[in-house]
Design an enzyme around this catalytic site. Structure first.
Site, PDB file in Angstrom:
ATOM      1  CG  ASP A   1     -46.588  28.682  48.226  1.00  0.00           C
ATOM      2  OD1 ASP A   1     -45.375  28.595  47.940  1.00  0.00           O
ATOM      3  OD2 ASP A   1     -47.030  29.546  49.008  1.00  0.00           O
TER       4      ASP A   1
HETATM    5  C1  BGC Z   1     -43.896  31.072  49.577  1.00  0.00           C
HETATM    6  C2  BGC Z   1     -43.996  31.523  48.133  1.00  0.00           C
HETATM    7  C3  BGC Z   1     -42.665  31.360  47.459  1.00  0.00           C
HETATM    8  C4  BGC Z   1     -42.239  29.925  47.560  1.00  0.00           C
HETATM    9  C5  BGC Z   1     -40.900  29.658  46.932  1.00  0.00           C
HETATM   10  C6  BGC Z   1     -43.286  29.688  49.698  1.00  0.00           C
HETATM   11  O1  BGC Z   1     -42.977  29.410  51.030  1.00  0.00           O
HETATM   12  O2  BGC Z   1     -45.178  31.077  50.168  1.00  0.00           O
HETATM   13  O3  BGC Z   1     -44.414  32.857  48.086  1.00  0.00           O
HETATM   14  O4  BGC Z   1     -42.740  31.789  46.139  1.00  0.00           O
HETATM   15  O5  BGC Z   1     -42.136  29.567  48.932  1.00  0.00           O
HETATM   16  O6  BGC Z   1     -39.883  30.187  47.718  1.00  0.00           O
END
Ligand code: BGC
Length: 760
Positions: free
Chosen positions: A239
């Site tokens: 993530d």
């Molecule tokens: C989120 C993800 C997301 C990623 C990219 C993170 O803060 O938890 O779900 O895909 O950011 O934006």
């Protein structure tokens, strides 16, 4: 894609990696910027684009930020997962996935960051609008459908957030402390299904820790479970910002750090290879998976791809309508076109159609319910805002609303959770609708009892304060850009509602399973409710709920008959005849729950194991077949660390919700042979039950002992049923301290070794 000549795409990934320097391999394992991987121009390996996700393509314009505050390219905002789940319709979700794939192709996106399939453990989780259900079968089946559709278009999915990211509070550090059975049976089961059935191109590890270990550096989770047990062949991406220690993560099975680390962690990898603390083979493997992903994305890219905005908007409307849950209807709905109606509530004019954070889409169009109601109504429809954009009210707004309500025969009152309360990054404090809205409801009810409440919310809200005072409640969730039209379609009966709750609506927050253990303290959250998540908890505790899991009404009615269940190697095939007994065409969600009579392990009273959506014309009857997969019947046996199907009589309960079981059938299921290894700590009962040790022990305890003149004291004990019961729980090793036993401890040790298949 970069405009590099893609020579490395035509070569085998292994050959590409063999040609790379250590620095180049390290560079491939972290991003170039927020949304792209690094190219290696020297060998002709281009970069690819990964972008959110999950219910639309959020392609940010250059120089934009990460969390969606910045502008993104217009894309269809399909209903978020909270709504999609309620459709209980894998075919529809596959179509949404396909449409997402088309849009991703048109924007040059190689991987779309979704779907999110985390379990809704607490109704307070701020990101529940991005998740499908409190049940792992629903999450797994519907998550699979989305991945299938998306990947059918040559765009990779990123199954997220792996794993146990069930709250936003302290999400970057908190350790979800979960026992093995709930971890396997509830929190990992959906992920397992999607991985095994669909092979998503990527899996995104979560921010949090799991039982003390960051998921981004957990070899058990990322390698043993995900790859060795489930056979995952794709790439694990972090993530955004989830990497704690890059080298540890890489060794554990994390292949790509996102977003960019400005070369800092790449250098750490190179240094670790050079000083011998990192085996270069581990780096090769991560680099290989990155090359493979780039190759897949580039080979499947369609440079000339386009999509039709109107067709996708129409799909978004169809899906939204199928996702609306009619919670209550005393007969006021559907409305006739010429019904005298007043629409009250700013949310009817200014819709809340998605949640905040990284999933926020810049829609291609935006419908609102007020305009769409006016399209379907043949008479004039009055409107009063009732409250402001932020949910607050004033005497003036209330007075206008009361006047409009008094003048109409039916009030459509739009209530919902203000946007500021539902977002990625934090949880909700309670399940309450804004006080000003509830006061407005009271004021409107005082002049007109015929109030249809239409809700907009990403997580469930408490309805127990007014559910019995209004004749109808329409759960409109967050429905995406075409939700306004979908709401109008359901209110006026253009669409017969068929959505169902994928999560329980409790009477009060304090009844909910995680209430005492959410969100934890000092960066630990203990999942004390164990297996009893969602309806499993309310059913086991026999708690009253406002609306149960699986609930949802239709404008027609359905009857169930002739249930039958047959067991085979595949599982349990359940057949039931469903009849539409009303005078409108409609669709029923047939739900099949299982339970095991006299089970030897802890279980919820009923567990959903399969479901089917069946469309029936008025008066039509059809036999529906639902296969309960054998592996879904299994529980995680903590003695042997394996999935085990318990043998015995299974009851399949078939119905319209978890608390509206219409018919049942029973079937015998042959269990898996499971033999927990014996030890000196095994009870006499466990030895007796063992196929090898059992007969020998019985003979020793009940037969004569040589030289004792026929008097075996153990024999007398074994002959007395209550004494036998007492003895059965006695660990065999403890017998050492009792004189006169018919076996020596040496003999027992040899017997145990032989029974375990070891040399004595
Ligand atoms: C989120 C993800 C997301 C990623 C990219 C993170 O803060 O938890 O779900 O895909 O950011 O934006």
């Amino acid at each position: 894609m970069t405009d590099t000549i893609n020579t490395a795409v035509e070569t085998s990934a292994a050959d590409v990696v063999a040609d790379l320097t250590t620095e180049e391999k390290a560079s491939l394992t972290s991003g170039a910027d927020f949304w792209t991987t690094k190219s290696v121009d020297r060998v002709g390996l281009p970069s690819i684009l990964l972008t959110d996700g999950p219910h639309g393509v959020r392609l940010q314009r250059a120089d934009s930020d990460h969390l969606g505050i910045g502008d993104s390219v217009p894309a269809t905002c399909f209903p978020p997962a909270v709504a999609l789940g309620s459709s209980f319709d894998p075919e529809l979700l596959e179509r949404v996935g396909t449409a997402l794939g088309e849009e991703a192709q048109a924007e040059g996106v190689g991987v779309l960051l979704g779907p999110g399939i985390n379990i809704k453990r607490s109704p307070l989780c701020g990101r529940n609008f991005e998740y499908l259900s409190e049940d792992p079968i629903v999450s797994g089946v519907l998550g699979s459908a989305l991945v299938r559709g998306l990947q059918s278009q040559g765009v990779g999915a990123s199954l997220k957030h792996f794993a146990a990211n069930n709250q936003e509070a302290d999400r970057m550090r908190v350790s979800a402390d979960i026992d093995e059975r709930p971890l396997r049976e509830i929190y990992l089961r959906g992920f397992q299904r999607v991985v095994e059935d669909e092979q998503p191109w990527t899996v995104m590890c979560s921010y949090n820790r799991l039982n003390g270990v960051y998921t981004s550096e957990d070899p058990w989770l990322l390698t043993k479970v995900l790859r060795d047990e489930w056979g995952f062949e794709g790439l694990v991406v972090s993530d955004w910002g989830a990497v704690n220690h890059r080298v540890t993560g890489l060794v554990a099975g994390l292949d790509l750090e996102m977003p960019a680390s400005a070369g800092r962690t790449d250098a750490q990898l190179v240094a670790a290879v050079q000083d011998g603390t990192l085996d270069e083979a581990a780096l090769d493997l991560a680099a290989l998976r990155n090359v493979e992903l780039v190759q897949k994305a580039v080979r499947n890219a369609r440079a000339d791809a386009t999509y039709d905005v109107d067709t996708h908007h129409a799909l978004a409307r169809e899906v939204a309508a199928a996702s609306i849950v009619l919670l209550k209807n005393d007969g006021v709905l559907p409305l006739a076109a010429d019904a005298s109606v007043a629409v009250i509530g700013e949310l009817a004019r200014t819709p809340r159609y998605q949640g905040a954070g990284s999933s926020q889409i810049n829609p291609t169009k935006l419908d609102n319910a007020l305009d769409e109601i006016r399209v379907l109504a043949s008479t004039e429809v009055a409107f009063a805002a009732g409250y402001g954009d932020d949910g607050s009210s004033s005497d003036e707004l209330t007075a206008e609303a009361v006047a409009a309500a008094s003048a109409a025969s039916t009030v459509l009152l739009f209530l919902g959770v203000p946007a500021a309360q539902e977002s990625e990054g934090f949880d909700r404090d309670d399940l309450e609708l804004p006080a000003a809205q509830l006061e407005l409801l009271d004021a409107v009810l005082a002049v007109n009892a015929n109030v249809v409440v239409v809700l907009s919310n990403g997580g469930v809200v408490r309805l127990s304060g007014f559910a019995d005072r209004v004749p109808a409640i329409v759960e409109g969730w967050l429905l995406g850009q075409a939700g306004g039209g979908a709401v109008a379609d359901v209110l006026y009966g253009v669409v017969n509602p068929s959505g169902r709750l994928t999560e329980t609506i409790p009477v009060r927050l304090a009844d909910s399973p995680a209430y005492l253990d959410f969100p934890g303290e000092h960066s630990h959250v203990r999942y004390g409710e164990g297996l009893f998540v969602g309806y499993r908890w309310y059913d086991a505790r026999d708690l009253e709920v406002t609306y149960p899991f699986g609930h949802g009404l239709s404008y027609t009615s359905f009857e169930y008959a002739d249930a039958a269940a047959t067991a085979s190697a595949e599982g349990i095939a359940v057949r039931v005849t469903v009849t539409n007994t009303g005078d409108r065409d409609g669709a029923e969600i047939v739900q099949v729950y299982s339970s095991v009579e006299g089970s030897s392990v802890v279980r919820a009273p009923r567990e959903l194991k399969g479901f089917a959506k069946v469309a029936l014309a008025a008066g039509e009857s059809r036999e529906v077949e639902v296969l309960l997969r054998r592996k879904d019947l299994a529980h995680w046996d903590t003695r042997v660390d394996e999935w085990v199907v318990e043998g015995g009589t299974y009851t399949v309960s078939i119905g319209s919700s978890s608390r509206d079981i219409r018919t049942t059938a029973t079937v015998g299921v042959e269990g898996d042979a499971v033999q927990a290894p014996l030890s000196m700590n095994s009870s006499i009962g466990e030895l007796i039950a063992h196929p090898v040790a059992g007969p020998i022990i019985m003979q020793a305890f009940t037969g004569g002992v040589e030289g004792d003149g026929g008097a075996n004291p153990a024999g007398a004990i074994m002959a007395d049923p209550s004494m036998f019961k007492m003895m059965a729980s006695f660990p065999i090793g403890r017998l050492a301290s009792f004189p006169g036993m018919p076996v020596t401890m040496d003999q027992v040790e040899r017997l145990i070794a032989a029974s375990n298949g070891q040399d004595a």
